[in-house]
Write a protein that holds these residues in place. Structure first.
Motif, PDB file in Angstrom:
ATOM      1  N   ASN A   1       0.803  -1.221   0.000  1.00 51.64           N
ATOM      2  CA  ASN A   1       0.000   0.000   0.000  1.00 51.64           C
ATOM      3  C   ASN A   1       0.837   1.273   0.000  1.00 51.64           C
ATOM      4  N   LEU A   2       2.062   1.205   0.523  1.00 50.39           N
ATOM      5  CA  LEU A   2       2.962   2.344   0.361  1.00 50.39           C
ATOM      6  C   LEU A   2       3.229   2.573  -1.125  1.00 50.39           C
ATOM      7  N   GLY A   3       3.530   1.481  -1.830  1.00 51.58           N
ATOM      8  CA  GLY A   3       3.728   1.599  -3.270  1.00 51.58           C
ATOM      9  C   GLY A   3       2.476   2.053  -3.985  1.00 51.58           C
ATOM     10  N   PHE A   4       1.322   1.506  -3.568  1.00 52.38           N
ATOM     11  CA  PHE A   4       0.060   1.859  -4.214  1.00 52.38           C
ATOM     12  C   PHE A   4      -0.277   3.329  -4.019  1.00 52.38           C
ATOM     13  N   ALA A   5      -0.050   3.842  -2.812  1.00 54.92           N
ATOM     14  CA  ALA A   5      -0.363   5.244  -2.528  1.00 54.92           C
ATOM     15  C   ALA A   5       0.477   6.167  -3.406  1.00 54.92           C
ATOM     16  N   CYS A   6       1.767   5.866  -3.501  1.00 53.35           N
ATOM     17  CA  CYS A   6       2.646   6.689  -4.348  1.00 53.35           C
ATOM     18  C   CYS A   6       2.261   6.553  -5.818  1.00 53.35           C
ATOM     19  N   ALA A   7       1.974   5.305  -6.247  1.00 51.91           N
ATOM     20  CA  ALA A   7       1.647   5.073  -7.648  1.00 51.91           C
ATOM     21  C   ALA A   7       0.362   5.778  -8.059  1.00 51.91           C
ATOM     22  N   ALA A   8      -0.640   5.766  -7.177  1.00 51.80           N
ATOM     23  CA  ALA A   8      -1.922   6.379  -7.514  1.00 51.80           C
ATOM     24  C   ALA A   8      -1.784   7.878  -7.754  1.00 51.80           C
ATOM     25  N   VAL A   9      -0.971   8.534  -6.927  1.00 52.95           N
ATOM     26  CA  VAL A   9      -0.768   9.976  -7.083  1.00 52.95           C
ATOM     27  C   VAL A   9       0.076  10.271  -8.324  1.00 52.95           C
ATOM     28  N   LEU A  10       1.199   9.551  -8.453  1.00 47.18           N
ATOM     29  CA  LEU A  10       2.099   9.782  -9.583  1.00 47.18           C
ATOM     30  C   LEU A  10       1.433   9.463 -10.912  1.00 47.18           C
ATOM     31  N   ALA A  11       0.621   8.404 -10.927  1.00 45.75           N
ATOM     32  CA  ALA A  11      -0.018   8.014 -12.171  1.00 45.75           C
ATOM     33  C   ALA A  11      -0.993   9.074 -12.665  1.00 45.75           C
ATOM     34  N   GLY A  12      -1.655   9.773 -11.737  1.00 48.28           N
ATOM     35  CA  GLY A  12      -2.577  10.824 -12.140  1.00 48.28           C
ATOM     36  C   GLY A  12      -1.883  11.921 -12.920  1.00 48.28           C
ATOM     37  N   PHE A  13      -0.650  12.245 -12.535  1.00 50.75           N
ATOM     38  CA  PHE A  13       0.106  13.265 -13.256  1.00 50.75           C
ATOM     39  C   PHE A  13       0.805  12.686 -14.479  1.00 50.75           C
ATOM     40  N   ALA A  14       1.277  11.434 -14.369  1.00 55.85           N
ATOM     41  CA  ALA A  14       1.935  10.809 -15.514  1.00 55.85           C
ATOM     42  C   ALA A  14       0.958  10.633 -16.668  1.00 55.85           C
ATOM     43  N   ALA A  15      -0.308  10.364 -16.357  1.00 58.09           N
ATOM     44  CA  ALA A  15      -1.312  10.184 -17.401  1.00 58.09           C
ATOM     45  C   ALA A  15      -1.488  11.455 -18.230  1.00 58.09           C
ATOM     46  N   GLN A  16      -1.247  12.600 -17.605  1.00 55.46           N
ATOM     47  CA  GLN A  16      -1.367  13.858 -18.340  1.00 55.46           C
ATOM     48  C   GLN A  16      -0.256  14.015 -19.368  1.00 55.46           C
ATOM     49  N   ALA A  17       0.883  13.350 -19.129  1.00 54.11           N
ATOM     50  CA  ALA A  17       1.992  13.387 -20.081  1.00 54.11           C
ATOM     51  C   ALA A  17       1.825  12.340 -21.175  1.00 54.11           C
ATOM     52  N   GLY A  18       0.907  11.399 -20.998  1.00 56.35           N
ATOM     53  CA  GLY A  18       0.687  10.345 -21.977  1.00 56.35           C
ATOM     54  C   GLY A  18       0.506   9.009 -21.289  1.00 56.35           C
ATOM     55  N   TYR A  19      -0.569   8.325 -21.642  1.00 53.75           N
ATOM     56  CA  TYR A  19      -0.877   7.077 -20.959  1.00 53.75           C
ATOM     57  C   TYR A  19       0.163   5.994 -21.223  1.00 53.75           C
ATOM     58  N   LEU A  20       0.866   6.069 -22.357  1.00 55.57           N
ATOM     59  CA  LEU A  20       1.879   5.056 -22.648  1.00 55.57           C
ATOM     60  C   LEU A  20       2.956   5.017 -21.574  1.00 55.57           C
ATOM     61  N   LEU A  21       3.244   6.170 -20.962  1.00 53.70           N
ATOM     62  CA  LEU A  21       4.245   6.230 -19.909  1.00 53.70           C
ATOM     63  C   LEU A  21       3.870   5.331 -18.726  1.00 53.70           C
ATOM     64  N   LEU A  22       2.586   5.221 -18.455  1.00 54.72           N
ATOM     65  CA  LEU A  22       2.145   4.356 -17.362  1.00 54.72           C
ATOM     66  C   LEU A  22       2.548   2.907 -17.613  1.00 54.72           C
TER      67      LEU A  22
END
Length: 435
Positions: free
Chosen positions: A151-172
């Motif tokens: 869940n530490l990883g999940f918490a960080c991933a959920a926040v980071l993914a929201g911003f990474a998705a704005q740069a392009g979903y392929l990055l995820l």
């Protein structure tokens, strides 16, 4: 400060080195676990699929996972935990990239199915290896520590993914594949095989009739059935919750921040849970967890703004925190040593069946009966689970005691039949001074 150091030592001290390598791999993998968190939003907003089509793709993931957990459980008992884990992570990293480049519905669905197969094949081997290396007395805190890392990883991933998705979903997809590959390398370099041969087990794996043994284990299958119901509710947070929040006019980044509360709360409080529930009836703890989880999801029917959605997440997260360590230790105690991988596979299968059914059922209920009906239904399932745990708890505990007795007898038999060292020759008499 001394009390804090003592608590930290009691929580983390004395666990095997292999556990910490597995823990580290889990943390790294979860830090990059972007795809599943945002897959529903990716499919509906980036690929233009309907909610039903998105449910179909997520269901394909679940079908692949069902096959993967079954195969992974068998392979971990026959082939070994380490090669099963390594192969599953390599395959998952490859298919993660392939899914990122897929475009039409059926190609995406096929990619999701194969990704689910590889990704979920690792679960039974991982669970069996954890039980192999951690003594029974330490499992409650070991499983809590592992869940904390997830869940530490999940918490960080959920926040980071929201911003990474704005740069392009392929990055995820690329980052998720990279972290999965790193986990595979940790397993390859640092983790040794942990499967041991138990008295009565043939060299190739578990004894014959393993599947029949599991199918006749009504106590365990009842426990798995209750977990299936819980998973159908819990998995709505990655299938229907993001769609409900989007219908309320909330952005993917907002969903990422709200769902990250789940991980943040677990990171902040999960390591205190073992002391809270230690010595308490596991059936009562699991029943309470089911009620709290059901209430949290049920209140989603009334949510329409970010803070309200966040409140519902905090409530069902509390239920999850109570549920996880008791659930994990119970699985370990209900699994015979020679069938540990297969039992883990059957348990994981309940999650994969839910992974296939939850988005499809959730999408259908939401479209046909409305959003409120879906979440009220989740609350009702929580109450049914609570009753089920209270009724079946005594039989589970009796089975756990019986398996501990059998395991202790097997250890004694192994020790008594092991080759004994030759008796030393009698020493020559030594002359002593009589003074």
């Amino acid at each position: 400060m001394h009390a804090i150091r003592g608590w930290f030592r009691d929580t983390t001290g004395g666990l095997p080195t292999t556990f910490w390598y597995l823990w580290t791999g889990t943390l790294i993998n979860r830090l990059g676990s972007f795809v599943l968190v945002f897959l529903a939003i990716y499919l509906t907003q980036e690929r233009g699929f309907s909610a039903a089509q998105a449910g179909l793709v997520l269901g394909a993931w679940g079908v692949g996972g069902a096959v993967g957990t079954t195969a992974g459980g068998t392979l971990s008992d026959r082939w070994g935990r380490r090669p099963t884990l390594f192969t599953a992570h390599l395959g998952a990293a490859t298919m993660m990239l392939a899914l990122g480049f897929a475009r039409d519905l059926w190609t995406v669905a096929a990619g999701a199915l194969l990704l689910g197969l590889f990704a979920e094949a690792a679960r039974p081997a991982y669970g069996a290896m954890m039980i192999d290396v951690v003594p029974e007395r330490d499992r409650l805190r070991a499983f809590s520590l592992n869940y904390w890392a997830v869940n530490l990883g999940f918490a960080c991933a959920a926040v980071l993914a929201g911003f990474a998705a704005q740069a392009g979903y392929l990055l995820l997809f690329v980052v998720n594949a990279a972290t999965t590959l790193i986990t595979a390398l940790i397993i390859f370099v640092k983790v040794r095989e942990t499967r041991t041969v138990v008295v009565g087990m043939p060299r190739g794996g578990a004894p014959s009739g393993a599947l029949r043994t599991i199918l006749n284990d009504r106590v365990y299958l009842g426990f798995v059935a209750l977990n299936l119901l819980g998973a159908l509710v819990f998995l709505q947070h990655i299938s229907m919750l993001p769609i409900a929040m989007a219908d309320s006019g909330l952005s993917p980044a907002t969903y990422g921040s709200v769902i990250a509360l789940n991980g943040v709360m677990i990171v902040a409080g999960q390591l205190f849970v073992p002391r809270l529930i230690k010595g308490r009836s596991r059936s009562h703890v699991l029943a309470l967890a089911a009620v709290v989880t059901g209430v949290g999801f049920g209140l989603t029917a009334f949510a329409d703004v970010a803070w309200f959605y966040g409140l519902t997440v905090l409530i069902w997260t509390l239920g999850e925190m109570l549920h996880s360590p008791s659930n994990a230790t119970l699985i370990a105690e209900l699994s015979p040593a020679e069938l540990r991988g297969r039992y883990q596979g059957v348990f994981s299968l309940s999650w994969q069946l839910a992974g296939a059914a939850a988005p499809i059922l959730g999408g259908l209920v939401r479209e046909q009966a409305g959003n409120a009906t879906l979440w009220f239904g989740c609350a009702a399932i929580g109450l049914v689970m609570a009753v089920g745990h209270l009724l079946s708890g005594p039989a589970r505990e009796r089975r756990a005691v019986a398996l501990r007795t059998v395991g202790a007898a097997a250890v004694l038999t192994t020790q008594s039949t092991a080759p004994q060292p030759a008796a030393p020759k009698a020493a020559e008499p030594v002359a002593t001074s009589q003074g």
